[in-house]
Design a protein around this motif. Structure first.
Motif, short mmCIF file in Angstrom:
data_model
loop_
_atom_site.label_atom_id
_atom_site.label_comp_id
_atom_site.label_asym_id
_atom_site.label_seq_id
_atom_site.Cartn_x
_atom_site.Cartn_y
_atom_site.Cartn_z
N SER A 15 40.78 105.90 31.94
CA SER A 15 41.82 106.45 33.36
C SER A 15 41.22 106.46 34.50
O SER A 15 42.00 105.85 35.32
N PHE A 16 40.07 106.67 34.58
CA PHE A 16 39.42 106.73 35.77
C PHE A 16 39.34 105.19 36.31
O PHE A 16 39.65 104.92 37.52
N SER A 18 41.19 102.71 35.48
CA SER A 18 42.38 102.11 35.58
C SER A 18 43.22 102.77 37.00
O SER A 18 43.71 101.82 37.84
N SER A 19 42.70 103.77 37.31
CA SER A 19 43.39 104.29 38.55
C SER A 19 42.51 103.71 39.68
O SER A 19 43.22 103.26 40.65
N GLY A 23 44.49 101.30 42.36
CA GLY A 23 44.35 101.60 43.72
C GLY A 23 43.71 100.49 44.53
O GLY A 23 44.34 100.35 45.53
#
Length: 184
Positions: A15-16, A18-19, A23
């Protein structure tokens, strides 16, 4: 159930990243057009070198049921330096020459005469002399001779990430000749 299982940790790391990835893509999509607006304007010079208008049939040339129409063949000169349109987010340019004209039946007509895809900054300087158009110029009213048209070079900037950006050069006014009469 423990919060520190390996699947939970894998989910948190995925998740990190992917964010962070999305971004970075958002920053690229925003800065690409900003760089283009701060770049210099491309230099473009378009002229009609030669044109001829003849009677013919579009599509199936041997079909005698099709009406005869005026078909214009245009040869043009094009000098363009499109290198300012390239930056680190530019994937390719779609470049096309358009004839824009007015008739009694339609106020605004556009016909593409020539197109090309430019994939690198090294290919972005175009020098064409007496280049024959790829596509014939004709009108739905079957009359094109004597029409005043603007030749305009259009380009679409296709980025790696972000929105497609379209722009065009200043138009060049040309007048198409009368219909060539067949020699007897």
């Amino acid at each position: 159930m423990s919060l520190s299982t390996s699947l939970n940790r894998l989910n948190a790391v995925t998740s990190f990243f992917s964010s962070v990835f999305f971004g970075v893509l958002a920053v690229v999509a925003i800065t690409g057009p900003a760089l283009l607006y701060s770049a210099s304007t491309p230099s473009v010079n378009v002229n009609m070198a030669k044109a001829s208008v003849k009677m013919g049939r579009l599509g199936y040339y041997y079909d005698q049921k099709k009406p005869l129409t005026e078909l214009a063949t245009v040869h043009f000169d094009l000098n363009a330096d499109l290198s300012p349109l390239f930056n680190w987010n530019t994937k390719q340019l779609f470049v096309f020459l358009v004839a824009e004209y007015r008739t009694d039946s339609h106020n605004f007509n556009q016909v593409t005469l020539w197109d090309d895809i430019i994939t690198s900054k090294e290919e972005s300087t175009i020098k064409l002399k007496r280049k024959k158009c790829k596509y014939l110029l004709s009108d739905i009213s079957n009359k094109i001779a004597g029409v005043e048209a603007n030749l305009t070079l259009h380009w679409d900037i296709m980025p790696h990430v972000g929105f497609l950006i379209a722009d065009k050069s200043a138009p060049t006014l040309v007048t198409l000749p009368a219909v060539d009469q067949k020699k007897k």
